[in-house]
Scaffold this active site. Structure first.
Site, PDB file in Angstrom:
ATOM      1  N   GLU C  66       0.812  -1.215   0.000  1.00 10.66           N
ATOM      2  CA  GLU C  66       0.000   0.000   0.000  1.00 10.66           C
ATOM      3  C   GLU C  66       0.847   1.267   0.000  1.00 10.66           C
ATOM      4  O   GLU C  66       0.484   2.265  -0.638  1.00 10.66           O
ATOM      5  CB  GLU C  66      -0.976   0.017   1.180  1.00 10.66           C
ATOM      6  CG  GLU C  66      -2.172  -0.928   1.036  1.00 10.66           C
ATOM      7  CD  GLU C  66      -1.831  -2.374   1.331  1.00 10.66           C
ATOM      8  OE1 GLU C  66      -0.709  -2.632   1.827  1.00 10.66           O
ATOM      9  OE2 GLU C  66      -2.672  -3.257   1.069  1.00 10.66           O
ATOM     10  N   HIS C 135     -12.373  -5.171   8.006  1.00  9.94           N
ATOM     11  CA  HIS C 135     -13.116  -5.032   6.751  1.00  9.94           C
ATOM     12  C   HIS C 135     -14.387  -4.232   6.974  1.00  9.94           C
ATOM     13  O   HIS C 135     -15.404  -4.473   6.341  1.00  9.94           O
ATOM     14  CB  HIS C 135     -13.460  -6.409   6.163  1.00  9.94           C
ATOM     15  CG  HIS C 135     -12.272  -7.193   5.700  1.00  9.94           C
ATOM     16  ND1 HIS C 135     -11.424  -7.823   6.562  1.00  9.94           N
ATOM     17  CD2 HIS C 135     -11.780  -7.434   4.448  1.00  9.94           C
ATOM     18  CE1 HIS C 135     -10.468  -8.441   5.876  1.00  9.94           C
ATOM     19  NE2 HIS C 135     -10.654  -8.223   4.598  1.00  9.94           N
TER      20      HIS C 135
HETATM   21  C1  LIG Z   1      -2.064  -5.052   4.161  1.00 11.80           C
HETATM   22  C2  LIG Z   1      -3.078  -5.816   3.379  1.00 11.80           C
HETATM   23  N1  LIG Z   1      -3.305  -5.492   2.092  1.00 11.80           N
HETATM   24  C3  LIG Z   1      -4.218  -6.160   1.372  1.00 11.80           C
HETATM   25  C4  LIG Z   1      -4.951  -7.184   1.897  1.00 11.80           C
HETATM   26  C5  LIG Z   1      -6.024  -7.919   1.069  1.00 11.80           C
HETATM   27  N2  LIG Z   1      -5.635  -9.294   0.773  1.00 11.80           N
HETATM   28  C6  LIG Z   1      -6.007 -10.316   1.578  1.00 11.80           C
HETATM   29  S1  LIG Z   1      -5.349 -11.780   1.093  1.00 11.80           S
HETATM   30  C7  LIG Z   1      -4.601 -11.081  -0.243  1.00 11.80           C
HETATM   31  C8  LIG Z   1      -3.754 -11.897  -1.163  1.00 11.80           C
HETATM   32  C9  LIG Z   1      -2.679 -12.606  -0.407  1.00 11.80           C
HETATM   33  O1  LIG Z   1      -1.868 -13.341  -1.275  1.00 11.80           O
HETATM   34  P1  LIG Z   1      -0.707 -14.245  -0.700  1.00 11.80           P
HETATM   35  O2  LIG Z   1       0.066 -13.472   0.316  1.00 11.80           O
HETATM   36  O3  LIG Z   1       0.064 -14.799  -1.821  1.00 11.80           O
HETATM   37  O4  LIG Z   1      -1.455 -15.376   0.119  1.00 11.80           O
HETATM   38  P2  LIG Z   1      -2.450 -16.488  -0.441  1.00 11.80           P
HETATM   39  O5  LIG Z   1      -3.814 -15.945  -0.269  1.00 11.80           O
HETATM   40  O6  LIG Z   1      -2.074 -16.742  -1.860  1.00 11.80           O
HETATM   41  O7  LIG Z   1      -2.204 -17.662   0.418  1.00 11.80           O
HETATM   42  C10 LIG Z   1      -4.849  -9.704  -0.278  1.00 11.80           C
HETATM   43  C11 LIG Z   1      -4.352  -8.775  -1.309  1.00 11.80           C
HETATM   44  C12 LIG Z   1      -4.704  -7.473   3.260  1.00 11.80           C
HETATM   45  N3  LIG Z   1      -5.369  -8.457   3.902  1.00 11.80           N
HETATM   46  N4  LIG Z   1      -3.757  -6.798   3.960  1.00 11.80           N
END
Ligand SMILES: Cc1ncc(C[n+]2csc(CCOP(=O)(O)OP(=O)(O)O)c2C)c(N)n1
Ligand SMILES: Cc1ncc(C[n+]2csc(CCOP(=O)(O)OP(=O)(O)O)c2C)c(N)n1
Ligand SMILES: [Mg+2]
Ligand SMILES: [Mg+2]
Lengths: 374, 335, 335, 374
Positions: C66, C135
């Protein structure tokens, strides 16, 4: 078991050499590991079924196809070690310290009922249903309370073991991270801090190729994520995330390194997110990801891989391997009969506990902003 | 570092120092982490000698990583420590923001009381020193709008010591806004008490000057501006009561209400930008709770809704001053 | 993505979409950056089809960073672009906080007008959906206390479209708090205008319902709760005027003042925690500017000073509701 | 010139081989570079003298002993390139695009008078004295406006060249960073973003061994900071920060790489902070840093190093080298006579401009929060 073409190809690539730690495991260890893989998988598919039946609301973040990471990484921990799981590691909350006995109340892990109560949003969840999904924890059980803020608990993980070391402990902490989350600034700050202070922090990267709708090539620009470690002057290991034994070996290597005072490391577990980001995303994920990639990513199911190894090692007959065929199947394709009965039984008890747990009283919403006692 | 020598007057900075040394001495679980707090003793010298005395394990010279600093401290607290975080300037707290508001502040709430984070976050704050945009901030309102944090802002050496000690003892995360322009102002030096005697409770304001005609509520640096304004008002024939709230969260509403019963007029003064600042919060609470007591509009004197600019004419233009406070109070008194 | 088909009623989400597509179409310097906004089209689908239509150079699927997202966007604006930043949930803005308040918001001020950052930061916000602590946030007060940002919060499809378009056109950084619970509420769907006709000026509130006895000021989701409360009040014999301010910074104070001239009673409703929230700001401004107009204490109905908990009974306990608003307004009307 | 023992030791270690870019420089280029080193040094010592004389208030962050980084990195840039300097790079603001003529008003760098007006806090500073020290910039001159927030402008640097590339430009951006600042999360986020998008961002690390009162071993755990680059899959170069030609070579290598579309890189320039963090810290720094370390760190003065190279290359006689001996001396030990007259003249004019510039009107404090025109 190798059903698809991709699977057959992968199977051929598979090398089943046991590592320094897994080669010391007994037949019953192998059996236990397999059972835990079933349990983690069952947790996942059962919740989807519960939701389809309307017994459950809220988003489910599936660990389907990634269970070997949870099971393999937890298997060699000491009870006094800490973990910091995230959204995709829900089974880790109750599988921690499973060696002390799944039903042992003194085990340094949550009871399965507590975790189910969390999924159901009931008052018997660890946080009394104040935050959702994986956002629970327990300082008594040495599980850091997860939040939504990706990578946000890694500094706390470093702090927890810093404190432990000061008190003369030898605890290690495993932090679980999606590969996408590692782009967060705080990931860098925390890993760097751990490196400077040689803290026993093992950073597990669950590299499942996707971060929600974004592929890894838009998240970082390396083939092996483990190379990130070079930038901190710490070891970076790569594990086959589909092979519970390889995960176990690499994590144990990192844990041994950490426990001996040599400091942090990164263990990249290569895997693949079998379905959507959450179950709300299953349909869209089918659009934004090429079918071939998905098929290939699902081909080496960790249960199947483990069975093949057990057969090869003589810990299982082909016939036994055909006993409960949960692998390679989606939630809608399996039934309870595809899982060992003790697994079904164990989780069902947890769910029973959960559904009998009431909702919290409304007034609790206003409580516990501060601790009152001084 | 000398602790609480009887009879000797100490300045604000020494008040802070004594608090820290005493708490380190009395509780081996107390730890400090921050940038340059060890070898250097902090940018302003608040922790001078601490690392020598208590060792590098308890006094950590951290990398320039505000988010990790807060988060690591939070983890330590989760595992039995009391962590003091120093922000080199309170302005830099913005890069550790998420770890404060989403990780630390919410811990007790989201664990339904399982975990309280016994953390103190302190740092030099405030303008009037030509520090410009990034060395002058009063950003306490961000945190007042983030449930789970306590916030104090001492204006005297005794309060600096007593509130900081109380912050250590409080099981919740407490933010201490230290007025760096007061650090070495010897004219406000005073004799300090030692150990438990020195404690100043969180959530208790204090009347700095009694008066009948208008209540001026403030904290921090502006306490002194308000006291001067009260002098000015006196020569205009009005007697002002000056209340130093000291603690923003929790807020001592009663002390203000009591005063309003007498004066029926309210001026609130602080350094933060006006919009959504803490002065507005006090006005809003009193407009509700003390509606019938108010004989004139409750008025705010705050920073303009601008950053803090550097050179003196600009800085003075945007910050509250004795003149601005006097004028506002006169307007209210003459309403 | 269909843009402004005449006669067809569109929902809030479509309002946002149309704004974005129209602005992308009419100005090649418009760029979007955010997490999962391209291939996926955003967590809620607001940018669905945008990457296909305008290409990966203008629609960037960013890493989960972010701070970099905001900072990169800021750099783009510094070099001639108009950047739209999507926060996946407005809650995650906390990790980009410093880049917003210290880098972006201050740019015009600290360069004495040389550089204006033409940025739009938007994202799904608000509670009432069981989103829990991370959220559900309404954290607009942090930014209202950070000079240099404009802030809007639309409650209808036409405002969603018009304010977002105005945000693109405004040379300053503008934050758009989108009410995700309204995204797909078809009962509020309406016919949308196209292009310049659709613009809704920043800084102008709107009277959603006229009344004589009490002025209820609000924005976002709570507009609908307030309208329902007004129905309830009617059956108790009181007629409430409901004002949707739409734009927090700048604030249309006059529309509130005008209403108070008629009603002499004020209730302010919003979702953020009470302390230092925007409701308090409105109360503080009106207590000063409209002191003589007020016949009863101005009252706030806000979230309790707690995080937003998950399950329904808890969430309802802490957030404003039709009942709470009705009760507060009755208290004020009967004062 | 090698006066101290440490200096002699270093001198022996010095290898004066010219690199791919510096070997193409003419004698007048060498002379220009040396002159620029004098100018950067003179800026520093003159301000200290001004402050001692009471003509100036505010903290001074000295680039003493680190001038070769500023001079060498700027020397090969195109006018259209961007830079993002920080507190220790004050001369960079007016030395950018010096090749277009020091006094050329169309030059893509600030006038020295403007920068001096900034130091003096006068209305003719680029930001009309709203923020202090290095917190200035100019989009017209392609200098990103610095803030206090360490590493905080690197994302903007990435954004600026992203936009430039979209518009068909070939601009590169140099970001300057103290080694300590790289522990910031936003450093990681921005470098990672640049790596993913192969943006022409050259990250210069001024590794001066200290971050305020904290030594590097408490900031990160690598010997060569440049290895951080490995963690992003980008090149990491090490330059001798005392040798303006080596800085020039390594930065030009990185710039060429960037301009050809290959993406970002990190150039670590090893140097040493000769005095306190700021002039307010000079006395304390003498306590928290061991004297031997300081002596050794100061020994290879960049002016002296450059003179030795010029003598070796035949661009300067030993006699000429003895002409203006500013090197190896602190501010209190030099006078104007130790600097080439054009350097003294140039800066004096700038200061003259500054002191004749008025303070801004008080009312300006309330202006420019927003741009009013639509
Ligand atoms: C600081 C922050 N930014 C954005 C999000 C929204 N978000 C939740 S899960 C996710 C994707 C996560 O991807 P990854 O770290 O590869 O984990 P995976 O879900 O693939 O196991 C995002 C963008 C969040 N939870 N926290
Ligand atoms: C985000 C942030 N945290 C802390 C500071 C305070 N600070 C200013 S300079 C400095 C040390 C910087 O060290 P380094 O990056 O090595 O640069 P150097 O001064 O050595 O050139 C610190 C901690 C700051 N300006 N910004
Ligand atoms: Mg992933
Ligand atoms: Mg440094």
């Amino acid at each position: 078991m190798a059903t698809t073409e991709a699977d057959q190809r992968k199977t051929k690539q598979e090398s089943f050499e046991l590592g320094a730690f897994s080669s010391k495991l007994s037949k019953s260890d192998f059996q236990e590991l397999l059972l835990q893989l079933y349990l983690a998988r069952y947790f996942d598919v059962r919740l989807i079924k519960e939701k389809k039946r309307g017994r459950l609301t809220g988003t489910l973040y599936s660990s389907h196809n990634q269970e070997a990471i949870i099971v393999g990484s937890l298997f060699g921990l000491k009870p006094t070690d800490w973990i910091s799981p995230i959204h995709r590691d829900m089974p880790a909350f109750f599988m921690k310290d499973f060696r002390a006995g799944w039903r042992n109340p003194d085990r340094m892990g949550m009871s399965v009922g507590t975790v189910c109560a969390q999924v159901w949003g009931r008052v018997d969840s660890p946080g009394r249903a104040r935050d959702n999904w994986s956002h629970i924890g327990s300082s008594a059980k040495r599980i850091i309370h997860s939040t939504s803020m990706l990578a946000g608990t890694i500094p706390a993980a470093a702090g927890v073991v810093y404190a432990d070391r000061l008190d003369g402990g030898d605890a290690v902490v495993l932090t679980y991270n999606g590969e996408g989350s590692t782009a967060q600034g705080v990931f860098h700050e925390a890993v760097n801090f751990a490196a400077v202070h040689k803290l026993p922090v093992v950073t597990i990267i669950e590299n499942n190729q996707w971060a929600y709708g974004t592929p890894t090539y838009l998240e970082f620009s390396m083939d092996d994520f483990a190379r990130r470690a070079d930038g901190y002057g710490i070891p970076g290991l790569v594990a086959d995330g589909q092979n519970v034994l390889d995960v176990y070996d690499k994590v144990m290597e990192a844990v041994a390194w950490a426990r001996s005072g040599k400091g942090p490391s990164i263990v990249e577990c290569k895997t693949f997110r079998a379905y959507g980001h959450g179950d709300h995303d299953d349909d869209r994920a089918a659009k934004y990801r090429p079918k071939e990639e998905v098929d290939e990513g699902r081909a080496r199911d960790p249960i199947a891989v483990m069975k093949r190894i057990m057969v090869a090692e003589g810990h299982m007959t082909q016939k036994e391997a055909a006993n409960w065929v949960a692998e390679g199947k989606g939630a809608s394709e399996v039934s309870n009969d595809d899982f060992p009965p003790e697994v079904v039984q164990y989780l069902s008890e947890g769910i029973e506990f959960a559904v009998n747990s009431p909702l919290p009283e409304a007034e609790e919403g206003g409580m516990w902003v501060y601790r009152e006692d001084n | 570092m000398s602790v609480a020598e009887p009879g000797l007057k100490k300045n604000y900075l020494t008040g802070l120092k004594e608090a820290i040394f005493e708490e380190f001495e009395s509780d081996p679980n107390v730890i400090a982490i921050g940038e340059d707090i060890g070898f250097l003793g902090g940018a302003f010298g608040v922790t001078e000698g601490l690392k020598e005395k208590f060792g590098p394990d308890r006094v950590i010279d951290a990398p320039i990583s505000e988010a990790a600093i807060v988060g690591v401290a939070c983890g330590m607290c989760l595992n039995g420590k009391k962590a003091m975080v120093e922000m080199q300037f309170i302005d830099f707290i913005s890069t550790g923001f998420d770890q404060i508001v989403n990780m630390t502040a919410t811990y007790h709430y989201r664990t339904a009381g399982e975990v309280a984070i016994n953390m103190v976050i302190r740092g030099p704050a405030g303008g009037y020193g030509g520090g410009a945009l990034y060395h002058s901030q009063m950003n306490e309102a961000w945190f007042a709008n983030s449930p789970g944090l306590k916030i104090v802002c001492p204006s005297t050496p005794a309060d600096a010591k007593g509130l900081l000690k109380a912050a250590f003892r409080d099981p919740n995360p407490v933010m201490v806004y230290e007025m760096k322009e007061l650090y070495r102002q010897n004219k406000i030096s005073e004799v300090l008490k030692a150990n438990d005697e020195a404690l100043v409770p969180l959530g208790k304001g204090v009347v700095r000057r009694e008066g009948e005609d208008v209540t001026i509520v403030t904290y921090g640096n502006n306490v002194y501006h308000c006291l001067q304004a009260a002098d000015n008002l006196m020569s205009e024939g009005f007697s002002a009561e000056v209340i130093d709230i000291r603690s923003l969260v929790p807020l001592d509403e009663d002390i203000i209400l009591e005063s309003l019963k007498k004066t029926n007029r309210l001026v609130v003064v602080n350094e933060a930008p006006m919009t959504c600042g803490f002065a507005g919060e006090i006005v809003a609470r009193m407009s509700d709770r003390a509606f019938d007591l108010l004989d004139a509009p409750p008025v705010r004197v705050t920073r303009l809704d601008t950053p803090v600019p550097w050179v003196k004419p600009l800085e003075s233009f945007v910050l509250p001053s004795v003149n601005k406070i006097t004028e506002a109070a006169l307007r209210v008194c003459r309403y």
